[in-house]
Design an enzyme around this catalytic site. Structure first.
Site, PDB file in Angstrom:
ATOM      1  N   HIS A  96     -24.880  23.105 -38.933  1.00 60.75           N
ATOM      2  CA  HIS A  96     -26.151  23.307 -38.237  1.00 60.75           C
ATOM      3  C   HIS A  96     -25.892  23.785 -36.809  1.00 60.75           C
ATOM      4  O   HIS A  96     -25.689  22.971 -35.894  1.00 60.75           O
ATOM      5  CB  HIS A  96     -26.937  21.994 -38.225  1.00 60.75           C
ATOM      6  CG  HIS A  96     -28.397  22.160 -37.930  1.00 60.75           C
ATOM      7  ND1 HIS A  96     -29.265  22.746 -38.804  1.00 60.75           N
ATOM      8  CD2 HIS A  96     -29.144  21.821 -36.832  1.00 60.75           C
ATOM      9  CE1 HIS A  96     -30.485  22.742 -38.303  1.00 60.75           C
ATOM     10  NE2 HIS A  96     -30.426  22.188 -37.098  1.00 60.75           N
TER      11      HIS A  96
ATOM     12  N   ARG B 274     -36.184  25.923 -40.885  1.00 58.95           N
ATOM     13  CA  ARG B 274     -36.390  24.846 -39.923  1.00 58.95           C
ATOM     14  C   ARG B 274     -37.556  23.922 -40.255  1.00 58.95           C
ATOM     15  O   ARG B 274     -37.393  22.707 -40.277  1.00 58.95           O
ATOM     16  CB  ARG B 274     -36.615  25.444 -38.519  1.00 58.95           C
ATOM     17  CG  ARG B 274     -35.394  26.133 -37.960  1.00 58.95           C
ATOM     18  CD  ARG B 274     -35.684  26.738 -36.612  1.00 58.95           C
ATOM     19  NE  ARG B 274     -36.042  25.738 -35.628  1.00 58.95           N
ATOM     20  CZ  ARG B 274     -36.391  26.017 -34.368  1.00 58.95           C
ATOM     21  NH1 ARG B 274     -36.424  27.263 -33.965  1.00 58.95           N
ATOM     22  NH2 ARG B 274     -36.707  25.043 -33.535  1.00 58.95           N
TER      23      ARG B 274
ATOM     24  N   TYR C 139     -23.967   5.077 -28.746  1.00 58.03           N
ATOM     25  CA  TYR C 139     -24.098   3.632 -28.899  1.00 58.03           C
ATOM     26  C   TYR C 139     -24.450   3.218 -30.327  1.00 58.03           C
ATOM     27  O   TYR C 139     -24.170   2.080 -30.719  1.00 58.03           O
ATOM     28  CB  TYR C 139     -25.172   3.097 -27.950  1.00 58.03           C
ATOM     29  CG  TYR C 139     -24.864   3.315 -26.489  1.00 58.03           C
ATOM     30  CD1 TYR C 139     -23.734   2.757 -25.899  1.00 58.03           C
ATOM     31  CD2 TYR C 139     -25.704   4.094 -25.706  1.00 58.03           C
ATOM     32  CE1 TYR C 139     -23.451   2.965 -24.579  1.00 58.03           C
ATOM     33  CE2 TYR C 139     -25.432   4.310 -24.371  1.00 58.03           C
ATOM     34  CZ  TYR C 139     -24.302   3.743 -23.805  1.00 58.03           C
ATOM     35  OH  TYR C 139     -24.027   3.948 -22.480  1.00 58.03           O
TER      36      TYR C 139
END
Length: 1016
Positions: free
Chosen positions: A76, A30, A120
């Site tokens: 993931h 990570r 968007y």
């Protein structure tokens, strides 16, 4: 373990094991990047998923939600917010030095604005990201199973970009953290190339050698980094220390410059922030300090930033010192911050702190492994291809037998077995023969197969040699790095300061030198002026040149448009090279299209010495205006402001900085020039329209503006390439709004006068055609003639591409001395005539005449006493008795003429030179010449404002030549003057007071025509 069974364990050991497992999972999976590609697992998975979706730069954008879903579903197994935030950061140009994701939509801002929701926004891979994934399909990197074992994902990317150092990294793991600053791609590639060149002695490479290429961090937001710091009272290179051990810290400062305002006020303008500083929080912090009274003197604070660039304006009151306020801002706000360096990355799955050298070495080893695996893959594929081509060549050599064998076989399997048995082929070769189309049996296709086979054999030999020779493999890596640098490299953004932390502004960090600011092809840039070769055009100025000026690097440049608007830009903010040139709209952060017609350099100023002087403006319809530099600095720094009100059919054509005392010259397209005192134009406000400067004829326009200076020369250039230069002393100072003096008669052969200016003999002139072609000429190539002469062609001008303008440049400092002999060359050519008599035989009368000539133009410009001009032509008894000056009068015969605008023919000029060299004429008395000048009654009355050549000693009955002499005669005459003053004869009287000596005025006679003012 069975249900219900209780197992006793040591709680301490269990906690240690569980914590270590968790910590290593966070560290490896990570928080920390891999040193090879500089990516964390989430970033690597995003790029590979987009590559798998074929979202290459040449494909349309795809919704970010679609990309996030692909990453979550395949690679993931974490929250979507973490994936989207990571993708957003890779698309932000203020977070990544070289963004890897090309985003479309709202991806946040440096103000801290949150990006739009993933539904968007859209995204695709950035072109530089394709280099991170290059050759991944050639088994260049190891793959591992994904979280559910159904797919495979790369453990590391091939990464042809040294991304770990180029884009940097930051992350917090369990018990450790990493913070790698970004660097310039070109510098890192150069350092890697240096290591490759010295790979045999790589252990001996030092940090100092690498820092010759990698100067220091290069943040995407720019800013200023201080190389040195104070530690225990000593000066320490903090950047070098950080690179040597992988840990350190240095100071990062915003780029701020001071702009003057009206009424002795000033403002601080922030154009670059330290890395990862939130601009909105910075503004809030400054406002909070002002409210609390901890910072005084700030009158206004506003953010004028837009998508063109950052501009945070802090207006100050009149009573404060800008540097004191700036020092408080650096101390109390994030305008100055500390960046802590910790180069920590995963090496073989383990976290390690790395020096700069070790980080570069690990990347080189990774690239060696990638290139080796790629070469092996290509070699194996080439060998398979060669094997198939060998089978096809065997079939072509036995074409009839192969066809017969296939036709006699019942099935395809039988045919394949028969081919293998009869022609000793492999199964792959036999299948290729069966799959071969009939069109490949054509002659050209057979030839192509043979060529492919030879080329494949050459490829195999190259790849085998590459695998055998490690030096060749390193050469391939270096070549790829240089190609990447050429394709994606750019200029450094962060400036490194070679001193300890102290209060400096952006202007103080600029090296003091003269630079050449160029406006051409809609772009603005600057280049070095020192050491420029004479006659060489700057890079990029060959096409579309509009204006160029030499300006101090610590000063300002005023950009003026044809619409009468102006903007002030510090010279150091102008891009330093043609490759990084930008438009004026980008420099001014405006969206409207603006083109400068004039560049005015302003000298550097300080708070102790406020700016002085004036900006003089001229329009095409003859309007002139004078404004103070202080007014311009106070308004033009805000952006485009109106500096001169113009009529709808008028346009501004020129501007210049003046001290306020020099005379001003205007030139029209009809060849008329007027010089008047600058004080006749009072200083005005910025919106004013100015006053009339010259009377214009029908369809005439003002084409040039010049500020008079000692030893200056008026230069006129026509559309067809005719040009001339005349000493400024031949243009008397007149009253403003006159018709001017005739300097050139434009006609169809010459074309109209298109440009004019005042230059010195060592300047250079750049002529620009209507199609943008530029030609550079030294001033010495332009003929120096009398004011009434027509000029000569100085270059071949295509009739389809006439001249449109010109730019006058002073000589570069290193080349100024080399051009002096060029101006003296005409004087040397005049010395071919016999030597003048001994100094004792020369009269001293011409000496005061030379001195009077410099004073005469001012008297000639007085319009209140026009009747005094004819009386000034009467000669005193001393002048009648004075002998003629040897050698010079015959040279100046050609100065008298009947038609002022006609160009001289070569024959009369040669005849005049020949007469000037005869010894009889050198010693002949001047009385006949003086009598002949009194014979025409009109000549004594027609004293026009145009001066005639001095020392006109034309004898009675001579026909005047068609052209006045060039500057050669005057240069020779000036060279002989000192000899006359050394041993003056006692009988030579001085001219009477108030009388004009014979050499101090030029008289042009036009028989049969009344005198006209204005030189017409």
């Amino acid at each position: 373990m069975e249900i219900g069974t209780v197992r006793q364990i040591d709680i301490n050991q269990e906690m240690q094991d569980s914590y270590l497992d968790y910590a290593m999972s966070v560290i490896v999976s990570r928080a920390l990047p891999d040193v090879r590609d500089g990516l964390k697992p989430v970033h690597r998975r995003i790029l590979y998923a987009m590559y798998d979706m074929k979202l290459t730069p040449d494909k349309p954008y795809r919704k970010s939600a679609r990309i996030v879903g692909e990453v979550l579903g395949k690679y993931h197994p974490h929250g979507d917010a973490a994936v989207y935030e990571s993708m957003v950061r890779m698309a932000q140009d203020f977070s990544m030095r070289y963004p890897l994701v090309d985003g479309q939509g709202n991806f946040g801002s440096i103000d801290g604005d949150e990006p739009a929701a993933m539904r968007y926004t859209e995204a695709r891979l950035h072109p530089i990201a394709m280099e991170m994934l290059a050759d991944i399909e050639k088994q260049t990197v190891p793959f591992m199973p994904n979280f559910d074992g159904t797919l495979e994902e790369p453990a590391v990317l091939p990464s042809a970009i040294p991304n770990f150092l180029v884009n940097g990294a930051s992350g917090i793991a369990v018990g450790m953290t990493t913070n790698v600053p970004p660097h310039n791609l070109g510098e890192v590639c150069d350092a890697l190339a240096f290591m490759i060149d010295h790979y045999d002695k790589i252990d001996d490479i030092t940090v100092e050698e690498l820092m010759q290429f990698i100067k220091g961090p290069d943040f995407p937001t720019g800013g200023i980094v201080y190389r040195y710091g104070e530690e225990e009272g000593s000066r320490v290179d903090v950047i070098k220390a950080a690179y040597a051990v992988g840990r350190g810290k240095f100071t990062v400062q915003a780029r701020v410059h001071v702009e003057p305002m009206s009424r002795n006020r000033s403002r601080l303008v922030v154009t670059e922030l330290p890395y990862q500083v939130n601009k909105t929080r910075l503004v809030e912090r400054i406002a909070e300090l002002v409210r609390e009274g901890r910072i005084e003197g700030i009158a206004d604070l506003r953010d004028e930033s837009d998508r063109q660039g950052m501009r945070l304006v802090i207006e100050l009151t009149r009573a404060v010192d800008p540097k004191e306020v700036l020092a408080q801002l650096y101390k109390l706000t994030p305008l100055q911050s500390t960046f802590g360096v910790h180069i920590l990355a995963l090496v073989d799955g383990e976290p390690r702190t790395l020096s700069l050298k070790r980080a570069l070495w690990y990347y080189l080893e990774h690239r060696r492994e990638v290139v080796r695996r790629r070469t092996e893959f290509d070699l194996e594929r080439a060998r398979r291809q060669a094997h198939i081509l060998e089978g096809l060549l065997i079939a072509l050599d036995h074409l009839d037998e192969v066809i017969q064998t296939i036709r006699s076989s019942r099935t395809a399997d039988t045919a394949r077995e028969n081919l293998i048995r009869k022609f000793k082929l492999t199964e792959i070769q036999a299948q290729a023969i069966l799959d071969m189309a009939l069109r490949r049996l054509a002659a050209l296709e057979q030839k192509k197969i043979r060529e492919d086979y030879q080329q494949t054999l050459a490829t195999i030999a190259y790849l085998e040699g590459l695998l055998r020779d490690p030096r060749k493999m390193l050469g391939v890596i270096k070549a790829e790095l240089m190609a990447i640098k050429e394709k994606f490299g750019d200029e450094r953004r962060t400036q490194l300061v070679e001193r300890t932390t102290e209060l400096v502004t952006a202007r103080e960090l600029v090296q003091e030198e003269d630079v050449l600011v160029i406006a051409a092809g809609g772009k603005i840039w600057r280049t070095a002026w020192q050491g420029r070769s004479p006659g060489q055009l700057p890079e990029g100025a060959e096409a579309g040149l509009r204006s160029a000026v030499v300006a101090p690097s610590t000063g300002e440049v005023l950009f003026i448009t044809a619409e009468g608007r102006a903007a002030l830009i510090p010279t150091h903010r102008i891009p330093e090279s043609f490759s990084s040139a930008v438009s004026l709209a980008e420099l001014l952060n405006t969206h409207e299209e603006v083109q400068p017609v004039a560049l005015v350099p302003l000298p550097a100023f300080s708070e102790e010495e406020p700016p002085a002087g004036y900006i003089f403006l001229a329009s095409a319809l003859g309007r002139v205006k004078r404004v103070t530099v202080e007014d311009v600095l106070g308004a033009a720094g805000k952006g485009l402001v109106t500096i001169m009100g113009l009529a709808s059919d008028d346009s501004l054509i020129a501007a210049a900085w003046t001290q306020g005392t020099e005379p001003v010259c205007l030139c029209t397209s009809q060849g008329l020039v007027i010089c008047f005192e600058q004080e006749e134009v009072r200083p005005m406000g910025l919106p004013a329209a100015g006053v009339a400067g010259i009377k214009l004829g029908e369809e005439a326009r003002v084409v040039g503006l010049g500020i008079s200076r000692p030893e200056g020369q008026v230069l006129l250039v026509t559309a067809r390439g005719y040009a001339k230069r005349t000493p400024i002393s031949e243009y008397p100072v007149q009253k403003r709004y006159g018709a001017g003096l005739l300097s050139m008669r434009p006609n169809t052969r010459t074309g109209p006068v298109i440009a004019a200016g005042i230059l010195s003999p060592r300047d250079e002139v750049i002529l620009v055609t209507q199609k943008g072609r530029a030609v550079c000429r030294p001033a010495g190539d332009i003929p120096q003639v009398a004011r009434a002469a027509q000029g000569k062609v100085i270059g071949e001008i295509d009739g389809k591409d006439p001249l449109a303008g010109m730019v006058i440049l002073p000589p570069a400092p290193s080349t100024g001395a080399e051009q002096v002999p060029a101006e003296a060359a005409p004087a040397r050519r005049t010395r071919k005539a016999p030597a003048p008599p001994a100094p004792a035989e020369e009269p001293a009368a011409p000496a005061p005449a030379r001195r009077r000539k410099k004073e005469e133009p001012a008297a000639a410009a007085e319009p209140a006493a026009p009747a005094a001009k004819p009386r000034a032509r009467k000669k005193t008894a001393a002048e009648e008795a004075a002998p003629a000056v040897p050698a010079e009068p015959p040279r100046s015969r050609s100065r008298k003429k009947s038609e002022p605008a006609e160009e001289a023919a070569p024959a009369p000029a040669a005849a005049a030179k020949k007469k000037a060299s005869t010894p009889a004429e050198q010693t002949a008395p001047a009385a006949p010449a003086r009598k002949s000048r009194k014979q025409p009654a009109e000549a004594a009355q027609l004293n026009l404002e145009m001066e005639a050549p001095p020392e006109t000693a034309q004898t009675k009955g001579e026909q005047p030549p068609a052209e006045p002499p060039s500057r050669r005669g005057r240069a020779a005459g000036k060279a002989e003057q000192p000899k006359a003053e050394e041993t003056p004869p006692p009988a030579a009287p001085k001219p009477a007071k108030g009388k004009t000596p014979a050499r101090s005025r030029i008289v042009t006679s036009v028989p049969g025509k009344p005198p006209k003012r204005g030189g017409k």
